[in-house]
Design a protein around this motif. Structure first.
Motif, PDB file in Angstrom:
ATOM      1  N   LEU A   1       0.821  -1.211   0.000  1.00  8.26           N
ATOM      2  CA  LEU A   1       0.000   0.000   0.000  1.00  8.26           C
ATOM      3  C   LEU A   1       0.857   1.264   0.000  1.00  8.26           C
ATOM      4  CD1 LEU A   1      -2.837  -0.982   2.508  1.00  8.26           C
ATOM      5  CD2 LEU A   1      -3.047  -0.663   0.033  1.00  8.26           C
ATOM      6  N   GLY A   2       2.075   1.152   0.499  1.00  6.74           N
ATOM      7  CA  GLY A   2       2.965   2.312   0.487  1.00  6.74           C
ATOM      8  C   GLY A   2       3.298   2.791  -0.914  1.00  6.74           C
ATOM      9  N   GLY A   3       3.049   1.948  -1.893  1.00  7.15           N
ATOM     10  CA  GLY A   3       3.308   2.345  -3.271  1.00  7.15           C
ATOM     11  C   GLY A   3       2.196   3.146  -3.905  1.00  7.15           C
ATOM     12  N   LEU A   4       1.100   3.311  -3.196  1.00  8.27           N
ATOM     13  CA  LEU A   4      -0.022   4.090  -3.725  1.00  8.27           C
ATOM     14  C   LEU A   4       0.074   5.545  -3.267  1.00  8.27           C
ATOM     15  CD1 LEU A   4      -3.000   1.628  -3.026  1.00  8.27           C
ATOM     16  CD2 LEU A   4      -1.619   1.836  -5.111  1.00  8.27           C
TER      17      LEU A   4
ATOM     18  N   GLY B   1      -8.029  -1.773  -2.938  1.00  6.68           N
ATOM     19  CA  GLY B   1      -7.854  -3.039  -3.647  1.00  6.68           C
ATOM     20  C   GLY B   1      -7.746  -2.842  -5.146  1.00  6.68           C
ATOM     21  N   THR B   2      -8.587  -1.971  -5.686  1.00  6.22           N
ATOM     22  CA  THR B   2      -8.564  -1.691  -7.112  1.00  6.22           C
ATOM     23  C   THR B   2      -7.262  -1.016  -7.530  1.00  6.22           C
ATOM     24  OG1 THR B   2     -10.977  -1.468  -7.172  1.00  6.22           O
ATOM     25  CG2 THR B   2      -9.752  -0.480  -8.989  1.00  6.22           C
ATOM     26  N   GLU B   3      -6.821  -0.048  -6.744  1.00  2.75           N
ATOM     27  CA  GLU B   3      -5.598   0.674  -7.087  1.00  2.75           C
ATOM     28  C   GLU B   3      -4.367  -0.231  -7.022  1.00  2.75           C
ATOM     29  OE1 GLU B   3      -5.346   3.757  -8.328  1.00  2.75           O
ATOM     30  OE2 GLU B   3      -7.547   3.679  -8.350  1.00  2.75           O
ATOM     31  N   LEU B   4      -4.338  -1.156  -6.065  1.00  8.32           N
ATOM     32  CA  LEU B   4      -3.224  -2.105  -5.987  1.00  8.32           C
ATOM     33  C   LEU B   4      -3.162  -2.948  -7.256  1.00  8.32           C
ATOM     34  CD1 LEU B   4      -3.425  -3.366  -2.291  1.00  8.32           C
ATOM     35  CD2 LEU B   4      -1.486  -2.170  -3.337  1.00  8.32           C
ATOM     36  N   HIS B   5      -4.317  -3.389  -7.710  1.00  7.80           N
ATOM     37  CA  HIS B   5      -4.355  -4.217  -8.919  1.00  7.80           C
ATOM     38  C   HIS B   5      -4.001  -3.401 -10.164  1.00  7.80           C
ATOM     39  CE1 HIS B   5      -5.538  -7.295 -11.747  1.00  7.80           C
ATOM     40  NE2 HIS B   5      -6.442  -6.480 -12.278  1.00  7.80           N
ATOM     41  N   ARG B   6      -4.573  -2.224 -10.275  1.00  6.58           N
ATOM     42  CA  ARG B   6      -4.312  -1.394 -11.455  1.00  6.58           C
ATOM     43  C   ARG B   6      -2.843  -0.996 -11.559  1.00  6.58           C
ATOM     44  NH1 ARG B   6      -9.672   2.481 -11.182  1.00  6.58           N
ATOM     45  NH2 ARG B   6     -10.995   1.191 -12.527  1.00  6.58           N
ATOM     46  N   ALA B   7      -2.207  -0.811 -10.396  1.00  6.40           N
ATOM     47  CA  ALA B   7      -0.791  -0.433 -10.399  1.00  6.40           C
ATOM     48  C   ALA B   7       0.124  -1.626 -10.643  1.00  6.40           C
ATOM     49  CB  ALA B   7      -0.437   0.229  -9.068  1.00  6.40           C
ATOM     50  N   GLY B   8      -0.464  -2.807 -10.755  1.00 12.61           N
ATOM     51  CA  GLY B   8       0.339  -3.998 -10.987  1.00 12.61           C
ATOM     52  C   GLY B   8       1.091  -4.466  -9.758  1.00 12.61           C
ATOM     53  N   LEU B   9       0.642  -4.024  -8.571  1.00  9.81           N
ATOM     54  CA  LEU B   9       1.342  -4.378  -7.336  1.00  9.81           C
ATOM     55  C   LEU B   9       0.826  -5.670  -6.728  1.00  9.81           C
ATOM     56  CD1 LEU B   9       1.438  -0.829  -5.671  1.00  9.81           C
ATOM     57  CD2 LEU B   9       3.317  -2.035  -6.835  1.00  9.81           C
ATOM     58  N   ALA B  10      -0.396  -6.074  -7.072  1.00  4.11           N
ATOM     59  CA  ALA B  10      -0.969  -7.270  -6.465  1.00  4.11           C
ATOM     60  C   ALA B  10      -1.991  -7.901  -7.398  1.00  4.11           C
ATOM     61  CB  ALA B  10      -1.630  -6.925  -5.132  1.00  4.11           C
ATOM     62  N   GLU B  11      -2.123  -9.211  -7.279  1.00  7.29           N
ATOM     63  CA  GLU B  11      -3.150  -9.924  -8.038  1.00  7.29           C
ATOM     64  C   GLU B  11      -4.514  -9.498  -7.513  1.00  7.29           C
ATOM     65  OE1 GLU B  11      -5.184 -12.656  -6.873  1.00  7.29           O
ATOM     66  OE2 GLU B  11      -6.094 -12.836  -8.884  1.00  7.29           O
ATOM     67  N   GLN B  12      -5.471  -9.421  -8.389  1.00  9.38           N
ATOM     68  CA  GLN B  12      -6.765  -8.823  -8.059  1.00  9.38           C
ATOM     69  C   GLN B  12      -7.461  -9.487  -6.868  1.00  9.38           C
ATOM     70  OE1 GLN B  12      -9.252  -7.888 -11.454  1.00  9.38           O
ATOM     71  NE2 GLN B  12     -11.087  -8.460 -10.329  1.00  9.38           N
ATOM     72  N   ASN B  13      -7.602 -10.803  -6.901  1.00  9.58           N
ATOM     73  CA  ASN B  13      -8.290 -11.482  -5.803  1.00  9.58           C
ATOM     74  C   ASN B  13      -7.559 -11.324  -4.485  1.00  9.58           C
ATOM     75  OD1 ASN B  13     -10.564 -12.418  -7.079  1.00  9.58           O
ATOM     76  ND2 ASN B  13     -10.217 -14.551  -6.539  1.00  9.58           N
ATOM     77  N   ALA B  14      -6.226 -11.411  -4.508  1.00  9.87           N
ATOM     78  CA  ALA B  14      -5.439 -11.288  -3.278  1.00  9.87           C
ATOM     79  C   ALA B  14      -5.611  -9.904  -2.664  1.00  9.87           C
ATOM     80  CB  ALA B  14      -3.963 -11.557  -3.568  1.00  9.87           C
ATOM     81  N   ALA B  15      -5.602  -8.882  -3.519  1.00 12.35           N
ATOM     82  CA  ALA B  15      -5.760  -7.507  -3.033  1.00 12.35           C
ATOM     83  C   ALA B  15      -7.132  -7.308  -2.405  1.00 12.35           C
ATOM     84  CB  ALA B  15      -5.555  -6.522  -4.179  1.00 12.35           C
TER      85      ALA B  15
END
Length: 364
Positions: A84-87, A195-209
């Motif tokens: 999350l620190g990457g957002l 959760g959406t921003e983590l996935h869109r940024a390519g930082l996490a797989e969608q379901n995991a986020a």
């Protein structure tokens, strides 16, 4: 069995939000919500007073930032949490500004009233030498009450009043002391955005986020103490004071000190009108409704003028001739007409909303 996938769709442009050109008259809840969006986020000329708009945005942004910070802290020891620190900071507030239709009509209405209370309370802080602004000689004495329950509620409510009206340009958070349903909405909104921003940024797989944010959301909801939020506190305090028949003097003191949450709670107990309805009349009600409420409470023409002048910051500026005319008409308002207006206000809000849509019946 694996969890079902969360689907992210982008069917509308990033800056899309519903708009409406309907005049601000008595309309159904859905249309009023669209009008609220125009006032709150748009550039429509028929907006709320600028001060109320800014204050409502301050409250909403502050509460969202607080919830976002709490969720970040709850997940800090997990892999997803460290990402999350990457957002960008205040990601939830940024998303809500782009997509305000994420907010429900009920949350918007609550934030509107909450902002009005803090604006009105802030006036007492800004009035130099006004004895009514000194709460330690009026309702503030309740914090030393012989009844420990009343003293505790009064102290917490006084702190909430001060907290809401405080101004600090360097602080972007505000305690999310909200009713459970509104707090839950902010939590789930924040979870969806992060959760959406983590996935869109390519930082996490969608379901995991999404699953990590859902876990954090449930943990945050479990910690929430709805009984400590100011609206609930004010209602309980007013009920206790009325049961002890101490409301008459305190009603006038709360008005003089511009403690409008306590005033509305006491007024609601006296008139048997829901506290939120009293607040809505103060902020958005018609001149006739406001006069009827004041008359039902036994207010004098002086009290009514006090209300009209005080409420300009949230109801919009009124020129002096208009204020004089309204005050002059107040004494002509018959008690039975005021009671008829009050009876309509006692109807449950959903019933009044439906009555407003029936052409042959007009809600007060």
């Amino acid at each position: 069995m694996s969890a079902p996938p969360f689907t992210i769709t982008d069917s509308n442009p990033a800056d899309f939000w519903p708009s409406s050109t309907v005049d601000s008259v008595t309309v159904g809840g859905a249309v009023r919500h669209l009008i609220d969006f125009n006032h709150f986020f748009g550039n429509d000329a028929r907006r709320w007073p600028d001060a109320l708009t800014s204050e409502a945005r301050r409250h909403l942004a502050g509460c969202l930032n607080t919830v976002e910070t709490a969720m970040t802290l709850l997940t800090r020891d997990t892999k997803i949490g460290r990402l999350l620190g990457g957002l960008e900071s205040s990601a939830s507030w940024s998303s809500v500004q782009r997509m305000p239709f994420m907010l429900s009509p009920e949350l918007m209405a609550h934030m509107r009233l909450r902002a009005a209370i803090s604006l009105l309370g802030g006036q007492s802080v800004r009035v130099d030498g006004d004895p009514s602004a000194d709460a330690v000689s009026g309702t503030g004495l309740l914090i030393g009450d012989a009844d420990p329950e009343i003293a505790d509620m009064a102290a917490n409510l006084l702190l909430a009043d001060a907290r809401w009206s405080a101004r600090d340009a360097g602080v972007r958070t505000m305690q999310a002391d909200l009713p459970a349903e509104h707090f839950a909405e902010l939590v789930w909104t924040t979870a969806a955005v992060l959760g959406t921003e983590l996935h869109r940024a390519g930082l996490a797989e969608q379901n995991a986020a999404m699953m990590a944010m859902a876990t954090a959301a449930y943990a945050l909801l479990a910690r929430h103490n709805e009984g400590a939020e100011p609206f609930a506190l004010a209602k309980r305090l007013a009920r206790s004071l009325c049961h002890q028949n101490r409301h008459a003097e305190l009603l006038g003191q709360a008005l003089g000190e511009r403690r409008y949450l306590l005033f509305a709670a006491l007024a609601g107990e006296v008139t048997r009108i829901e506290m939120e309805t009293v607040l809505d009349v103060l902020v958005h009600g018609s001149d006739a409704q406001l006069a009827a409420l004041c008359k039902t409470l036994g207010g004098t023409a002086f009290d009514y003028r006090h209300l009209l002048i005080d409420l300009r910051i949230v109801r919009g500026e009124r020129d002096d001739p208009t204020l004089v005319r309204l005050a002059a008409r107040y004494d002509d308002l018959r008690d039975e007409d005021a009671m008829a207006q009050a009876d309509m206000l006692r109807c449950p809000p959903p019933l009044r909303a439906k009555l407003a849509l029936v052409p042959t019946v007009r809600a007060a």
